[in-house]
Scaffold this motif. Sequence first.
Motif, PDB file in Angstrom:
ATOM      1  N   ASP A  99      41.443  62.318  52.617  1.00 42.32           N
ATOM      2  CA  ASP A  99      40.367  61.803  53.532  1.00 42.32           C
ATOM      3  C   ASP A  99      39.237  62.741  53.332  1.00 42.32           C
ATOM      4  O   ASP A  99      39.146  63.819  53.532  1.00 42.32           O
ATOM      5  CB  ASP A  99      40.867  62.080  54.924  1.00 42.32           C
ATOM      6  CG  ASP A  99      39.913  61.587  56.116  1.00 42.32           C
ATOM      7  OD1 ASP A  99      38.687  61.349  55.898  1.00 42.32           O
ATOM      8  OD2 ASP A  99      40.193  61.445  57.263  1.00 42.32           O
ATOM      9  N   PRO A 100      38.126  61.953  53.046  1.00 42.27           N
ATOM     10  CA  PRO A 100      36.815  62.763  52.564  1.00 42.27           C
ATOM     11  C   PRO A 100      36.350  63.456  53.701  1.00 42.27           C
ATOM     12  O   PRO A 100      35.408  64.610  53.481  1.00 42.27           O
ATOM     13  CB  PRO A 100      35.784  61.617  52.037  1.00 42.27           C
ATOM     14  CG  PRO A 100      36.348  60.214  52.690  1.00 42.27           C
ATOM     15  CD  PRO A 100      37.815  60.475  52.801  1.00 42.27           C
ATOM     16  N   ARG A 101      36.809  63.228  54.894  1.00 42.89           N
ATOM     17  CA  ARG A 101      36.303  64.063  56.049  1.00 42.89           C
ATOM     18  C   ARG A 101      37.073  65.353  56.317  1.00 42.89           C
ATOM     19  O   ARG A 101      36.569  66.293  56.974  1.00 42.89           O
ATOM     20  CB  ARG A 101      36.117  63.045  57.247  1.00 42.89           C
ATOM     21  CG  ARG A 101      35.068  61.896  57.312  1.00 42.89           C
ATOM     22  CD  ARG A 101      35.497  60.836  58.329  1.00 42.89           C
ATOM     23  NE  ARG A 101      36.945  60.391  57.958  1.00 42.89           N
ATOM     24  CZ  ARG A 101      37.004  59.071  58.439  1.00 42.89           C
ATOM     25  NH1 ARG A 101      36.742  58.502  59.193  1.00 42.89           N
ATOM     26  NH2 ARG A 101      38.627  58.691  58.086  1.00 42.89           N
TER      27      ARG A 101
ATOM     28  N   ARG B 245      44.686  54.312  53.523  1.00 41.86           N
ATOM     29  CA  ARG B 245      45.631  54.855  54.616  1.00 41.86           C
ATOM     30  C   ARG B 245      46.117  53.431  55.131  1.00 41.86           C
ATOM     31  O   ARG B 245      47.328  53.558  55.550  1.00 41.86           O
ATOM     32  CB  ARG B 245      44.672  55.287  55.609  1.00 41.86           C
ATOM     33  CG  ARG B 245      45.323  56.128  56.638  1.00 41.86           C
ATOM     34  CD  ARG B 245      44.822  56.893  57.624  1.00 41.86           C
ATOM     35  NE  ARG B 245      43.678  56.077  58.399  1.00 41.86           N
ATOM     36  CZ  ARG B 245      44.166  55.557  59.611  1.00 41.86           C
ATOM     37  NH1 ARG B 245      45.582  55.706  60.062  1.00 41.86           N
ATOM     38  NH2 ARG B 245      43.303  54.964  60.209  1.00 41.86           N
ATOM     39  N   ALA B 246      45.451  52.404  55.346  1.00 43.69           N
ATOM     40  CA  ALA B 246      46.120  51.202  56.047  1.00 43.69           C
ATOM     41  C   ALA B 246      47.131  50.428  55.347  1.00 43.69           C
ATOM     42  O   ALA B 246      48.274  50.187  55.632  1.00 43.69           O
ATOM     43  CB  ALA B 246      45.006  50.091  56.166  1.00 43.69           C
ATOM     44  N   SER B 247      46.915  50.625  53.915  1.00 42.73           N
ATOM     45  CA  SER B 247      47.997  50.192  52.730  1.00 42.73           C
ATOM     46  C   SER B 247      49.245  50.889  52.854  1.00 42.73           C
ATOM     47  O   SER B 247      50.195  50.291  52.471  1.00 42.73           O
ATOM     48  CB  SER B 247      47.369  50.036  51.371  1.00 42.73           C
ATOM     49  OG  SER B 247      47.267  51.481  50.821  1.00 42.73           O
ATOM     50  N   LEU B 248      49.250  52.107  53.354  1.00 42.23           N
ATOM     51  CA  LEU B 248      50.278  52.959  53.215  1.00 42.23           C
ATOM     52  C   LEU B 248      51.177  52.686  54.502  1.00 42.23           C
ATOM     53  O   LEU B 248      52.329  53.014  54.512  1.00 42.23           O
ATOM     54  CB  LEU B 248      49.923  54.521  53.085  1.00 42.23           C
ATOM     55  CG  LEU B 248      49.307  55.042  51.920  1.00 42.23           C
ATOM     56  CD1 LEU B 248      49.130  56.693  52.019  1.00 42.23           C
ATOM     57  CD2 LEU B 248      50.507  55.073  50.718  1.00 42.23           C
TER      58      LEU B 248
ATOM     59  N   ARG C  15      42.688  63.914  39.505  1.00 43.88           N
ATOM     60  CA  ARG C  15      43.681  63.313  40.221  1.00 43.88           C
ATOM     61  C   ARG C  15      44.874  64.313  40.718  1.00 43.88           C
ATOM     62  O   ARG C  15      45.227  63.972  41.973  1.00 43.88           O
ATOM     63  CB  ARG C  15      44.539  62.463  39.173  1.00 43.88           C
ATOM     64  CG  ARG C  15      45.738  61.632  39.910  1.00 43.88           C
ATOM     65  CD  ARG C  15      46.466  60.766  38.858  1.00 43.88           C
ATOM     66  NE  ARG C  15      47.719  60.033  39.506  1.00 43.88           N
ATOM     67  CZ  ARG C  15      48.311  59.266  38.911  1.00 43.88           C
ATOM     68  NH1 ARG C  15      48.333  58.976  37.577  1.00 43.88           N
ATOM     69  NH2 ARG C  15      49.393  58.792  39.440  1.00 43.88           N
ATOM     70  N   VAL C  16      44.846  65.050  40.002  1.00 46.79           N
ATOM     71  CA  VAL C  16      46.109  66.477  40.892  1.00 46.79           C
ATOM     72  C   VAL C  16      45.372  66.728  41.964  1.00 46.79           C
ATOM     73  O   VAL C  16      46.218  66.770  43.021  1.00 46.79           O
ATOM     74  CB  VAL C  16      46.061  67.453  39.645  1.00 46.79           C
ATOM     75  CG1 VAL C  16      46.959  68.656  40.577  1.00 46.79           C
ATOM     76  CG2 VAL C  16      46.991  67.097  38.526  1.00 46.79           C
ATOM     77  N   MET C  17      44.008  67.179  42.026  1.00 48.36           N
ATOM     78  CA  MET C  17      43.353  67.745  43.179  1.00 48.36           C
ATOM     79  C   MET C  17      43.396  66.723  44.331  1.00 48.36           C
ATOM     80  O   MET C  17      43.625  67.094  45.500  1.00 48.36           O
ATOM     81  CB  MET C  17      42.220  68.483  43.080  1.00 48.36           C
ATOM     82  CG  MET C  17      42.253  69.686  41.932  1.00 48.36           C
ATOM     83  SD  MET C  17      40.866  70.586  42.062  1.00 48.36           S
ATOM     84  CE  MET C  17      39.675  69.743  40.807  1.00 48.36           C
ATOM     85  N   GLU C  18      42.807  65.469  44.124  1.00 49.96           N
ATOM     86  CA  GLU C  18      42.946  64.455  45.322  1.00 49.96           C
ATOM     87  C   GLU C  18      44.223  64.226  45.692  1.00 49.96           C
ATOM     88  O   GLU C  18      44.202  64.258  47.032  1.00 49.96           O
ATOM     89  CB  GLU C  18      42.155  63.386  44.640  1.00 49.96           C
ATOM     90  CG  GLU C  18      40.731  63.591  44.184  1.00 49.96           C
ATOM     91  CD  GLU C  18      40.217  62.064  43.582  1.00 49.96           C
ATOM     92  OE1 GLU C  18      39.147  61.822  43.874  1.00 49.96           O
ATOM     93  OE2 GLU C  18      40.892  61.164  43.382  1.00 49.96           O
ATOM     94  N   GLU C  19      45.393  64.238  44.887  1.00 53.82           N
ATOM     95  CA  GLU C  19      46.594  63.659  45.517  1.00 53.82           C
ATOM     96  C   GLU C  19      47.244  65.070  46.345  1.00 53.82           C
ATOM     97  O   GLU C  19      47.856  64.462  47.299  1.00 53.82           O
ATOM     98  CB  GLU C  19      47.651  63.186  44.143  1.00 53.82           C
ATOM     99  CG  GLU C  19      47.077  61.976  43.667  1.00 53.82           C
ATOM    100  CD  GLU C  19      48.231  61.008  43.241  1.00 53.82           C
ATOM    101  OE1 GLU C  19      49.168  60.879  44.261  1.00 53.82           O
ATOM    102  OE2 GLU C  19      48.292  60.627  42.188  1.00 53.82           O
ATOM    103  N   CYS C  20      46.953  66.127  45.998  1.00 53.06           N
ATOM    104  CA  CYS C  20      47.427  67.181  46.471  1.00 53.06           C
ATOM    105  C   CYS C  20      46.536  67.399  47.939  1.00 53.06           C
ATOM    106  O   CYS C  20      47.336  68.021  48.996  1.00 53.06           O
ATOM    107  CB  CYS C  20      47.402  68.572  45.723  1.00 53.06           C
ATOM    108  SG  CYS C  20      48.378  68.826  44.599  1.00 53.06           S
ATOM    109  N   LEU C  21      45.450  67.330  47.708  1.00 51.93           N
ATOM    110  CA  LEU C  21      44.163  67.167  49.146  1.00 51.93           C
ATOM    111  C   LEU C  21      44.660  66.224  49.949  1.00 51.93           C
ATOM    112  O   LEU C  21      44.540  66.591  51.254  1.00 51.93           O
ATOM    113  CB  LEU C  21      43.025  67.054  48.687  1.00 51.93           C
ATOM    114  CG  LEU C  21      42.510  68.335  48.090  1.00 51.93           C
ATOM    115  CD1 LEU C  21      41.191  68.283  47.460  1.00 51.93           C
ATOM    116  CD2 LEU C  21      42.504  69.665  48.903  1.00 51.93           C
ATOM    117  N   ALA C  22      45.433  65.218  49.404  1.00 51.46           N
ATOM    118  CA  ALA C  22      45.738  64.020  50.537  1.00 51.46           C
ATOM    119  C   ALA C  22      47.168  64.428  51.259  1.00 51.46           C
ATOM    120  O   ALA C  22      47.368  64.057  52.636  1.00 51.46           O
ATOM    121  CB  ALA C  22      46.086  62.829  49.729  1.00 51.46           C
TER     122      ALA C  22
END
Length: 915
Positions: free
Chosen positions: A549-551, A529-532, A470-477
């Motif tokens: 974004d996985p891309r 992204r749409a929800s944000l 979760r830490v990595m995913e949210e920071c990478l976002a």
Amino acid sequence: MAQASQERRIDQFFSGPGARADDWRSLVEAAKSWSAGSTDRASFEELLSQVAVIEEFHAYPGSRLMAELRERAAASDTVGLLALTTRISQALNTRSFRQHAGDWDVHPDAEAEMPELLPPGFGETTTRRPYFETLVVTGLPAASWSHLAAEWRKLRRSVDAFVHEPVFVGSFEDAFCAAMLNPDLGAVVVNEGFGLRSRHDAPVLRALMASMDQKETSDSALALAKTLKRIRPELDIYLVSNRNVEELAGNPEANVARRIFYSVEELLELHLAILEGVQDRYETPFFDNLKKYAQRPIGTFHALPIARGKSVFRSDWIRDMGEFYGPNLFLAESSATTGGLDSLLEPTGNIKRAQDKAARAFGADQVYFVTNGTSTSNKMAVQALLSPGDIVIVDRNCHKSHHYGMVLSGAQPLYVEAFPMTEYSMYGAVPLKTIKQALLNLKAENRLNRVKMVDLTNCTFDGHIYNTRRVMEECLAIKPDLIFLWDEAWFGFARFSPFLRPRTAMGAAHDIEAWMNDPKSIETYEKHRASLGDNPSNETLLNTRLLPDPRQIRLRVYQTNSTHKSMSAIRQGSMLFVKDVDFHTVEAQFKEAVFTHASTSPNQQLIASLDVARRQMELEGYGLVANAIEIAFAIRKAVASNSLISKYFSVLGADKMVPAEYRSSGFTDYLAQGANWSQVLRSLKEDEFCLDPTRLTLVCGTAAFDGTQFKGLLATRYGIQVNKTSRNSVLIQSNINNTRSDVAHLIRVLAEICSEVECDLAQGGANAIKAFDARVKSLMTDVPDLPNFSHFHDGFRGDAGEKTNEGDIRSGFFAAYDAAGCEYIRLNDPEIDRRLKNGPDLVSASFVIPYPPGFPIMVPGQVITQETIDFMRKLDVKEIHGYNAVQGLKLVHPEALAKFGDRRPPAARFRPAAE
């Protein structure tokens, strides 16, 4: 009663080898009771039927001995029954069945061999072949399994390096449970045609399936192979198919299998492939070559007189060292990197192969062996990945090696604070919101491009584990190319637990990578992204579970690991793991970092121990880690359930170690009323922070001992060693070395200490009780507030903005090299208080690190505040690194500070709001 006991053990906590041994001891006691007439056959048979479910997933005692137990029970042969259950229990405890064929036979128990009580290696003269078990998943009926097992045993040859026994199961669920419950498995053979559901409707099996979110089953051999690889990645898996094996072999998902066979046309080849797979893990390239080197006649004309040991064994004065360590230590010493050895600085041979095997074992792309401890691993990573001026978001309470690494690299630390546990004088871990806020502040000031890394400790000394994914995913976002450095010095063993693995850096990186490669991830991200909305506010981003974004992700993850802290490596043995899609851009820098920090004369034995530690964990780490967890639970339970010990000591649960806001699962403690294993798993999967079950904070302040005092008492009087202390606690760790006897010794010692406290209070009367209560109050209530990091002096702020507190720690560090530009003021000098009130600033010229708690309360260039001074004045510890009580605090002199000035634009000059 027996069923409830078994369900509780396995449903609440993971069933390690100790639980199985306990079940057999219970069966022996039941046989004794029946023999003595205090119970009946029905009670014994009920317990036997429950044990039999678990035993189907192990090779020993096997179907013949289990059938014999049932026959003796049916015949009411209580004498024979007691003898056989005792013999099986002893064979399991001593593991003699691995070497003695007689343990498997049905024979008069008087003919049974006496089990060996000492572990292999003590006085043995014959070579033992390591033993493992092979899980065979088959669609053939259970009635044929005994015959199949006999056929498998016919494949054994005297030249085989290992002995393996088959374990047969007939369904997806039973295969899953066997992999979870049997730590002796070394390989799995999956045939087609197996069923879905277990043939047993045992609650323990349902609990195990639920524990790993295994809600779905499939009759696909490939689906089962992928499931087993998920929970036991170290196992070799072989697929046997009656269909188009060429098509199966061409499926990229089939790479979970080591090899694919057509039907059973080549059973000997399958047997040989299994042995080869285990041999691949058993091989230790560097250690194997070092052993060969030690047996060669070598003439040494290099700068290492101790090599070959002649200077030791021919001496009248130091021969005792040779006798103590033995000749092999010296025969295996060399400063050469030829003759079968290799160079740690430029590995191309057996060290390189050993590192490649470690990468496979720990789920990394590359691994570096490090012989100077994880302090050096951390500095190598920081130096290789960061440049002067780069910003690093880093836990202020991280190990000092990270701070020194930034001094070396010139990177600017932006310190983020962990949540405090003031009552116990320790910090937890850094909340994700704090990390995200730092990133968003930098983004608002258009300086996000300078942020290179997030640097965190996982798990902390006291056992706090991050939700790494979760830490990595949210920071990478927020910034998709961030580098993550996870200091997992204390957590290397977690790779070999399916429950803890997802919380490791490499485990989380693997899961993120799998999510990125899933075609559904893009759709999931677009919905998110749409929800944000188009322009989400920082508040929205801060309070929303973000997805990257996985891309766009550049997955760059590094993990350092003190192998010696949790595995069988010699002290200072460390590994640095790399999973970095852009590693090719920094590989040359890593080589320079190795040249900078690694010794040109590394210890050969230490390198060999890293090689061997990897071998052990790949082949038996799963069971060893399960046992370490079980040992920790035994300590917790023994402390809490003993009325005398629990009066003065306690082990802190998650409710005391992790604030409720970071425990969305609601989990409180392993011993809480109604707690079960599914709740533990939910905490591990969902909570922002959870606790390493093998680390126990034992509060001793309630017995009127401070941590340092109690640690000394345990060591000097009782021979019990612990590592870390706080003002009112000590840290107890269970590891792969511990046994139930160790638990018994610890509990006996605690009981003895409590009895002495009780006696002293009874004999001392009212005055003794008053003094005791005052001491407890001073340790448990009158505790100093923990100081947060204040800020860097403006002269060391560089071009920092208004919202963030990063600074030029390198300039602050080297300012101390100017002796004339420094001053010393004693801690209790009124000058301290005057300057805190009226100025000029007190600016630290050095790191100041009290032990305990072991984090830097001052770093070079930091402005010292009242709360830091108050904390230091209340400290009663003897060891404070960077502080000399006679001289006082080392400060940068105000006149010297003037030359640094404030190098930022006026609009960006920083002053905390409190000022």
